[in-house]
Enzyme design. Structure first.
Site, PDB file in Angstrom:
ATOM      1  N   ARG A  85       0.810  -1.236   0.000  1.00 22.08           N
ATOM      2  CA  ARG A  85       0.000   0.000   0.000  1.00 22.08           C
ATOM      3  C   ARG A  85       0.840   1.282   0.000  1.00 22.08           C
ATOM      4  NH1 ARG A  85      -3.570  -2.951   3.689  1.00 22.08           N
ATOM      5  NH2 ARG A  85      -5.191  -3.836   2.360  1.00 22.08           N
ATOM      6  N   LYS A 145       3.339  11.507 -10.981  1.00 18.52           N
ATOM      7  CA  LYS A 145       2.532  10.606 -11.828  1.00 18.52           C
ATOM      8  C   LYS A 145       3.303   9.298 -11.996  1.00 18.52           C
ATOM      9  CE  LYS A 145      -0.258  13.645 -14.710  1.00 18.52           C
ATOM     10  NZ  LYS A 145      -0.489  14.155 -16.074  1.00 18.52           N
ATOM     11  N   GLU A 188      10.103  17.792 -24.678  1.00 21.62           N
ATOM     12  CA  GLU A 188       9.365  18.207 -23.462  1.00 21.62           C
ATOM     13  C   GLU A 188       9.824  19.585 -22.988  1.00 21.62           C
ATOM     14  OE1 GLU A 188       6.776  17.095 -21.741  1.00 21.62           O
ATOM     15  OE2 GLU A 188       6.597  14.942 -22.070  1.00 21.62           O
ATOM     16  N   LYS A 216       7.035  23.330 -13.532  1.00 24.46           N
ATOM     17  CA  LYS A 216       6.265  22.136 -13.172  1.00 24.46           C
ATOM     18  C   LYS A 216       5.851  22.189 -11.698  1.00 24.46           C
ATOM     19  CE  LYS A 216       5.392  17.470 -13.801  1.00 24.46           C
ATOM     20  NZ  LYS A 216       5.586  16.262 -14.559  1.00 24.46           N
ATOM     21  N   GLU A 265      -4.438  16.959 -11.184  1.00 25.88           N
ATOM     22  CA  GLU A 265      -4.888  17.349 -12.539  1.00 25.88           C
ATOM     23  C   GLU A 265      -6.393  17.577 -12.638  1.00 25.88           C
ATOM     24  OE1 GLU A 265      -2.472  15.639 -15.799  1.00 25.88           O
ATOM     25  OE2 GLU A 265      -4.352  15.399 -16.855  1.00 25.88           O
ATOM     26  N   ARG A 321      -3.191  21.585 -14.128  1.00 26.87           N
ATOM     27  CA  ARG A 321      -2.143  20.627 -14.545  1.00 26.87           C
ATOM     28  C   ARG A 321      -2.340  20.115 -15.972  1.00 26.87           C
ATOM     29  NH1 ARG A 321       0.932  16.007 -10.912  1.00 26.87           N
ATOM     30  NH2 ARG A 321       2.290  15.321 -12.583  1.00 26.87           N
ATOM     31  N   ASN A 337      -0.089  18.880 -20.584  1.00 18.12           N
ATOM     32  CA  ASN A 337      -0.364  17.873 -21.614  1.00 18.12           C
ATOM     33  C   ASN A 337      -0.405  18.449 -23.024  1.00 18.12           C
ATOM     34  OD1 ASN A 337      -0.625  15.668 -19.801  1.00 18.12           O
ATOM     35  ND2 ASN A 337      -2.596  16.505 -19.170  1.00 18.12           N
ATOM     36  N   HIS A 385       0.173  16.172 -25.935  1.00 16.25           N
ATOM     37  CA  HIS A 385       0.083  14.794 -25.447  1.00 16.25           C
ATOM     38  C   HIS A 385      -1.129  14.012 -25.948  1.00 16.25           C
ATOM     39  CE1 HIS A 385       3.391  16.047 -22.983  1.00 16.25           C
ATOM     40  NE2 HIS A 385       3.450  14.910 -22.325  1.00 16.25           N
ATOM     41  N   HIS A 441       0.018  10.394 -27.104  1.00 15.82           N
ATOM     42  CA  HIS A 441      -0.327   9.121 -26.457  1.00 15.82           C
ATOM     43  C   HIS A 441      -0.988   8.157 -27.445  1.00 15.82           C
ATOM     44  CE1 HIS A 441      -0.123  10.613 -22.009  1.00 15.82           C
ATOM     45  NE2 HIS A 441       1.017  10.664 -22.635  1.00 15.82           N
ATOM     46  N   HIS A 452       8.666   8.987 -26.307  1.00 19.85           N
ATOM     47  CA  HIS A 452       7.595   9.860 -25.825  1.00 19.85           C
ATOM     48  C   HIS A 452       7.797  11.295 -26.328  1.00 19.85           C
ATOM     49  CE1 HIS A 452       4.484  11.550 -23.401  1.00 19.85           C
ATOM     50  NE2 HIS A 452       5.340  12.268 -22.688  1.00 19.85           N
TER      51      HIS A 452
HETATM   52  N1  GLY Z   1       3.924  15.025 -17.772  1.00 19.21           N
HETATM   53  C1  GLY Z   1       2.764  15.745 -17.454  1.00 19.21           C
HETATM   54  C2  GLY Z   1       2.476  15.798 -15.995  1.00 19.21           C
HETATM   55  O1  GLY Z   1       3.277  15.379 -15.179  1.00 19.21           O
HETATM   56  O2  GLY Z   1       1.426  16.237 -15.612  1.00 19.21           O
END
Ligand code: GLY
Length: 364
Positions: A117, A139, A181, A230, A240, A244, A248, A251, A255, A268
């Protein structure tokens, strides 16, 4: 040189990010200081292990070597990591350490967040992409064939230790992927809520040669720039629910491209670059952005040698994947559009219209 940045999430965890060009000996010492009294379980990229294993004092049974590439971020490897951790006697008081790029950080973080956990987790990013983005913000995830990062958690690390010396052996493709990025941050910088002005866009425009030379001070500045942005975003919106989402940019298509090519064709960062080109072109032709900002954006991408996607994919398949994207709502797919330096929009588009967008882009 050593810089410390602090993550202080609203109603959440705080931790330090250390950015340095120190010796690997010092990095090894720092890892051992931070984990004193704990059993360490290290998930390390195969390439990094081959190049740097002798720099660290990890015991053989403490190490899980993960092959490189997004396709390794899967449920089988996740299970192998967990079983290995059980076998080596890792307890709730112990720690998992990720040494590698975004793939290692994501899967090791997911293992740390679910093992018993949740146990301590430390990120040691070794690629530019993981240093400027994925190692910070909590994330964690694994991919399924159906969708990227579809199983995961928000789970903040205990510390992030960045050492730019790893970048010396980063191949051109991986370095460029990280720069993808980095450019993303240049387009969204004024919307992140960071209170001091940063001028990443200008820094990247003027400092292109030094970036390509991997000049150490330039690298440290870039990492600081991106991470300050960030941190500003994550501190306000860890999970998010709003702000946040701007991280993206590029993205949504990225993705889908990574998924449709079974995580084998694009890195990526490459996919993100294609996603940024795609939505920027669309936004200009649909008057979300004006000509001067459109040119500025394209010029920055082109200055770094990036080009729009050449491959063609079945629009219907991409849309089916996009509908499973975490940002998508019941009947709309979300795209992020930096409209100018000060405004980033999140817009929802109906799948049938996304199909048209893709078909138009592929017919050029
Ligand atoms: N890579 C996007 C984020 O961490 O929200």
């Amino acid at each position: 040189m050593r810089q410390i940045l602090k993550v202080e999430i609203k109603n959440g965890k705080s931790y330090d990010i250390e950015i340095s060009d120190d010796s690997f000996e010092n990095l090894n010492r720092r890892i051992f200081e931070l984990t004193a009294g704990q059993k360490r379980f290290v998930v390390i990229s195969q390439k990094v292990y081959e190049l740097y294993a002798d720099k660290f004092n990890f015991l053989e049974d403490e190490v899980f070597i993960l092959k490189d590439g997004e396709k390794e971020k899967n449920i089988n490897n996740y299970l192998k990591i967990i079983k290995h951790a059980v076998k080596s006697g890792l307890t709730r008081k112990d720690v998992i350490i990720a040494v590698g790029g975004g793939v290692v950080g994501d899967i090791a973080g997911f293992a740390a967040s679910t093992y018993m956990r949740g146990i301590d987790f430390i990120q040691v990013p070794t690629t530019l992409l993981s240093a400027v983005d994925s190692s910070v913000g909590g994330k964690t995830a694994i991919d399924l064939d159906e969708a990227k990062n579809i199983v995961g958690t928000f789970y903040q690390p205990k510390a992030v230790l960045i050492n730019i010396n790893f970048f010396e052996t980063l191949d051109k493709r991986q370095y460029m992927s990280g720069l993808g990025e980095v450019l993303k941050y240049a387009f969204i910088e004024e919307s992140c809520g960071y209170t001091s002005p940063l001028y990443l866009f200008e820094f990247l425009t003027l400092g292109c040669d030094k970036v390509f030379e991997k000049e150490p001070l330039t690298l440290i500045r870039i990492i600081e720039y991106c991470l300050n942005l960030k941190i500003a975003v994550v501190n306000q919106d860890e999970k998010e629910s709003g702000l946040r989402k701007i991280l993206n940019f590029g993205h949504t298509l990225a993705h889908a491209l990574e998924t449709v090519t079974k995580y084998k064709k694009y890195t990526h960062g490459e996919a993100v670059v294609y996603g940024m080109f795609f939505i920027t072109d669309w936004a200009y032709s649909h008057e979300y952005i004006n000509y001067s900002y459109y040119r500025l954006s394209k010029e920055l991408l082109e200055k770094y040698g990036f080009k729009p996607l050449q491959g063609r994919y079945e629009a219907k398949k991409l849309v089916e994947i996009m509908k499973k994207d975490k940002k998508a709502s019941k009947d709309e797919i979300t795209f992020i559009i930096p409209c100018d330096k000060k405004k980033v929009k999140s817009i929802g588009i109906k799948p049938v219209n996304v199909m048209v967008m893709l078909e138009e882009a592929f017919s050029k």
